[in-house]
Design a protein around this motif. Structure first.
Motif, mmCIF file in Angstrom:
data_model
loop_
_atom_site.group_PDB
_atom_site.id
_atom_site.type_symbol
_atom_site.label_atom_id
_atom_site.label_comp_id
_atom_site.label_asym_id
_atom_site.label_seq_id
_atom_site.Cartn_x
_atom_site.Cartn_y
_atom_site.Cartn_z
ATOM 1 N N ARG A 27 -2.303 2.993 -16.879
ATOM 2 C CA ARG A 27 -2.674 1.719 -17.508
ATOM 3 C C ARG A 27 -3.221 0.732 -16.472
ATOM 4 N N PHE A 28 -2.552 0.639 -15.326
ATOM 5 C CA PHE A 28 -2.988 -0.312 -14.299
ATOM 6 C C PHE A 28 -4.318 0.107 -13.666
ATOM 7 N N SER A 29 -4.542 1.417 -13.499
ATOM 8 C CA SER A 29 -5.814 1.811 -12.891
ATOM 9 C C SER A 29 -6.964 1.672 -13.883
ATOM 10 N N GLU A 30 -6.706 2.000 -15.151
ATOM 11 C CA GLU A 30 -7.780 1.893 -16.151
ATOM 12 C C GLU A 30 -8.148 0.437 -16.432
ATOM 13 N N SER A 31 -7.220 -0.499 -16.178
ATOM 14 C CA SER A 31 -7.536 -1.918 -16.405
ATOM 15 C C SER A 31 -7.966 -2.604 -15.101
ATOM 16 N N GLY A 32 -8.110 -1.825 -14.027
ATOM 17 C CA GLY A 32 -8.598 -2.397 -12.767
ATOM 18 C C GLY A 32 -7.561 -3.211 -12.003
ATOM 19 N N ARG A 33 -6.281 -3.120 -12.403
ATOM 20 C CA ARG A 33 -5.245 -3.891 -11.706
ATOM 21 C C ARG A 33 -4.655 -3.142 -10.516
ATOM 22 N N LEU A 34 -4.976 -1.852 -10.403
ATOM 23 C CA LEU A 34 -4.444 -1.044 -9.302
ATOM 24 C C LEU A 34 -5.610 -0.421 -8.573
ATOM 25 N N LYS A 35 -5.652 -0.609 -7.260
ATOM 26 C CA LYS A 35 -6.678 0.057 -6.459
ATOM 27 C C LYS A 35 -6.170 1.456 -6.118
ATOM 28 N N VAL A 36 -6.874 2.464 -6.628
ATOM 29 C CA VAL A 36 -6.512 3.846 -6.325
ATOM 30 C C VAL A 36 -7.443 4.355 -5.228
ATOM 31 N N VAL A 37 -6.872 4.738 -4.106
ATOM 32 C CA VAL A 37 -7.646 5.355 -3.033
ATOM 33 C C VAL A 37 -7.556 6.862 -3.254
ATOM 34 N N GLU A 38 -8.732 7.471 -3.483
ATOM 35 C CA GLU A 38 -8.779 8.854 -3.966
ATOM 36 C C GLU A 38 -8.452 9.852 -2.856
ATOM 37 N N PHE A 39 -7.444 10.696 -3.086
ATOM 38 C CA PHE A 39 -7.080 11.760 -2.138
ATOM 39 C C PHE A 39 -6.914 13.076 -2.882
ATOM 40 N N ASP A 40 -6.823 14.139 -2.088
ATOM 41 C CA ASP A 40 -6.299 15.411 -2.583
ATOM 42 C C ASP A 40 -5.096 15.709 -1.694
ATOM 43 N N GLU A 41 -4.312 16.733 -2.023
ATOM 44 C CA GLU A 41 -3.079 16.900 -1.264
ATOM 45 C C GLU A 41 -3.309 17.381 0.169
ATOM 46 N N MET A 42 -4.393 18.098 0.399
ATOM 47 C CA MET A 42 -4.622 18.545 1.770
ATOM 48 C C MET A 42 -5.105 17.407 2.667
ATOM 49 N N GLY A 43 -5.987 16.574 2.123
ATOM 50 C CA GLY A 43 -6.454 15.425 2.898
ATOM 51 C C GLY A 43 -5.305 14.497 3.260
ATOM 52 N N LEU A 44 -4.450 14.230 2.282
ATOM 53 C CA LEU A 44 -3.303 13.355 2.516
ATOM 54 C C LEU A 44 -2.373 13.974 3.567
ATOM 55 N N MET A 45 -2.074 15.252 3.379
ATOM 56 C CA MET A 45 -1.209 15.974 4.327
ATOM 57 C C MET A 45 -1.773 15.909 5.737
ATOM 58 N N ARG A 46 -3.078 16.138 5.857
ATOM 59 C CA ARG A 46 -3.659 16.249 7.192
ATOM 60 C C ARG A 46 -3.849 14.884 7.851
ATOM 61 N N GLY A 47 -3.995 13.828 7.035
ATOM 62 C CA GLY A 47 -3.990 12.479 7.612
ATOM 63 C C GLY A 47 -2.626 12.153 8.206
ATOM 64 N N THR A 68 0.881 -1.161 0.000
ATOM 65 C CA THR A 68 0.000 0.000 0.000
ATOM 66 C C THR A 68 0.917 1.209 0.000
ATOM 67 N N LEU A 69 0.907 1.956 -1.092
ATOM 68 C CA LEU A 69 1.828 3.086 -1.215
ATOM 69 C C LEU A 69 1.162 4.388 -0.793
ATOM 70 N N VAL A 70 1.906 5.153 -0.007
ATOM 71 C CA VAL A 70 1.464 6.484 0.413
ATOM 72 C C VAL A 70 2.531 7.469 -0.058
ATOM 73 N N PRO A 71 2.405 7.945 -1.303
ATOM 74 C CA PRO A 71 3.413 8.882 -1.810
ATOM 75 C C PRO A 71 3.165 10.287 -1.282
ATOM 76 N N SER A 72 4.086 11.174 -1.617
ATOM 77 C CA SER A 72 3.901 12.580 -1.309
ATOM 78 C C SER A 72 2.720 13.122 -2.120
ATOM 79 N N ASN A 73 2.399 14.390 -1.936
ATOM 80 C CA ASN A 73 1.257 15.004 -2.617
ATOM 81 C C ASN A 73 1.346 14.892 -4.135
ATOM 82 N N ALA A 74 2.586 14.902 -4.680
ATOM 83 C CA ALA A 74 2.759 14.749 -6.125
ATOM 84 C C ALA A 74 3.828 13.692 -6.367
#
Lengths: 293, 266
Positions: A93-113, A52-58
């Motif tokens: 490619r992986f998200s459009e083919s359903g192979r990657l689960k993308v948990v939707e964030f914005d940069e402020m939500g991620l930062m504040r979590g 489960t990857l938690v990258p920076s805002n960008a």
């Protein structure tokens, strides 16, 4: 007998062995710049799965390469792309083919979590008006709408996000993990994880840090392991040392168009190679062209 | 006073930068993100022409008032710190953005913009397996709070300028005159002011909050705007031409862009 202060410098293999299948891992960097790209290539070699990857805002290359190599189960995503070069090919490619689960964030939500986790608080509110941003609808597990206990108004709140391992790249740090880097997100990442690994282009004497201590951005107390990796941010930029490798990024983007061509790319640059062999594959003449200014 | 001389040969991005720069006031504070050469050029032009005390933050590096002397392809990197007057972490930028009295304006783009000035840079279709996956909401949510917002695009097609975005990353007027108020946006935050494209400028009707054609760039027509726009803009009986860059503005922009990046954007 005089006690000796412990150095946290370890080998790449030793540092990477901490990352196990299924872990939650945060990854620093700003777009593809100042990211722990060499460390991410090591994780590809090790064949780590279902992170489960938690990258920076960008995020950029450093995250996309792990997705393309099949290391990622889900991604806490604020942004993944290759800046002006275009789409991060594997992410898309992986998200459009359903192979990657993308948990939707914005940069402020991620930062504040991450801030909630660093500060040890139950949740962190987002400003009034966030109800107009559809992210909370797309990710109701994290973005909760509650009544503000003081005013009764609706407010969106974010729970703590606590990665098990955090990986950050810096231009320089000392052997205790004190680092100076201009990154805008790595500071919160290194305060919000159980185990912090810092890769660095250079290890400087502690006296250097002492002479610049007001510029220190990562506090060594939070850091568990340091790995010296020259050109460790390639193909991204490393502040004051080298800029990004545009040609390589374009080659990378093209290679990510399908599984077969990306497998070839990994054979050419990643699998079975040390960091030095990687740099040889990129080429000395190319590296010497990556002037910062 | 001498009459203003306008340039005759310029690219769309140069006109867009000149247009935007004229709306920025001295002592204001603005922000822009990655791939923002037009906003960057607009801020520097404003500082050189009428707003010497303008403040601007390059979001990705959070460098304040960068003095980097020329446009680059990468606006996301730390070279923006050259000559900067300070830096702030993203955490600090987030606090400033959420506080609606602090940041005066910001520039945003995406792959869909609709008639209410809403922006999508996340995805189209089912979140679990989208038809199209864009990079992600990143910092565009700040349009919910900033005092005013400039939307800008590098293209002008019906797929980009749509009737209704599939996902709101950056809220404009959401669904109409009450949209922002219902979502809790602070009253001081006026929302999107303009959509600036390579062929025209839209503003927003005071009553309906729908996009209205404000001006058409020289060399383009109202008919062309209609045929290349996916929403139905409000079209006043008289639509003026957008003021082209002046000779002086263009000279500044050319000097600031020796690698000629602006002509390659749109």
């Amino acid at each position: 007998m005089k006690p000796v202060r412990r150095s946290k410098v370890v080998s790449m293999e030793e540092a990477a062995s901490v990352v196990k299948d299924g872990m939650m891992v945060s990854i620093g960097g700003n777009h593809s710049h100042e990211a722990p790209s060499a460390f991410c290539r090591e994780l590809v070699r090790r064949g780590v799965k279902n992170l489960t990857l938690v990258p920076s805002n960008a995020a950029g290359y450093q995250v996309d390469v792990l997705i393309g190599a099949g290391c990622v189960g889900s991604l806490y995503n604020s942004y993944c792309g290759l800046d002006y070069i275009g789409a991060a090919p594997n992410y898309r490619r992986f998200s459009e083919s359903g192979r990657l689960k993308v948990v939707e964030f914005d940069e402020m939500g991620l930062m504040r979590g991450l801030k909630a986790s660093a500060a040890g608080v139950a949740f962190f509110p987002l400003p009034d008006g966030f109800l107009g941003v559809d992210v909370w609808r797309a990710n109701p597990e994290f973005y909760k709408v509650i009544a503000d206990p003081f005013t009764g108004k609706k407010v969106v709140v974010m729970p703590p996000i606590r990665p098990q391992v955090c990986i950050i790249h810096v231009p320089q740090c000392d052997m205790y993990g004190n680092a100076i880097e201009p990154g805008v997100f790595d500071d919160i990442l290194h305060q919000a994880a159980d185990h912090v690994i810092v890769t660095t282009d250079e290890i400087v004497p502690v006296e250097y840090i002492q002479a610049h201590h007001t510029e220190v951005t990562l506090i060594g107390k939070f850091v568990d392991a340091i790995v010296k990796v020259p050109y460790g941010a390639h193909p991204g930029q490393c502040s004051g040392r080298y800029t990004h490798d545009e040609d390589h990024m374009k080659e990378y983007q093209l290679a990510g168009k399908d599984d077969a061509s990306f497998a070839k790319f990994l054979e050419k640059y990643v699998h079975g190679k040390t960091n030095e062999q990687y740099l040889e594959a990129v080429g000395l003449s190319r590296l010497l062209k990556l002037k910062y200014y | 006073m001498a009459e203003t001389k306008h340039a005759s040969e310029y690219c769309p991005a140069e006109l867009m930068a000149a247009f935007l720069s004229r709306d920025l006031k001295d002592e204001e504070l603005g922000v822009f993100g990655a791939f923002s050469q037009i906003p960057w050029a607009a801020c520097q032009l404003a500082r050189a022409s009428h707003a010497p005390g303008l403040w601007f933050i390059c979001g990705p590096s959070a460098a304040i008032n960068s003095k980097l002397p020329k446009l680059m392809w990468s606006v996301s990197d730390n070279r923006m710190h050259l000559g900067a007057e300070g830096r702030i972490t993203l955490d600090g930028v987030m606090d400033m953005q959420g506080n609606p009295t602090f940041i005066d304006f910001g520039f945003y783009g995406g792959f869909q913009i609709d008639k209410f000035g809403n922006l999508n840079i996340a995805y189209i279709g089912d979140q679990k397996q989208p038809k199209f996956r864009g990079p992600g909401t990143v910092g565009t949510m700040a349009t919910a709070w900033l005092n005013r917002v400039y939307l800008f695009t590098h293209g002008h097609t019906p797929r980009l300028l749509v009737d209704k975005v599939d996902f709101i990353s950056g809220p404009g007027f959401i669904d109409g005159p009450k949209g922002r108020e219902n979502a809790g946006s602070p009253a001081r935050s006026e929302g999107p002011r303009y959509i600036v494209t390579p062929i025209c400028v839209f503003d927003f009707d005071e009553e309906t909050k729908q996009a209205r054609l404000k001006s058409v760039h020289p060399g383009h027509s109202v008919e062309e705007v209609k045929s290349r726009t996916g929403f139905k803009p409000i079209i006043p009986s008289k639509v003026p031409e957008t003021e082209p860059p002046t000779v002086e503005e263009l000279a500044f922009l050319r000097a600031f862009d020796p690698d000629r990046i602006l002509p390659q954007l749109c």
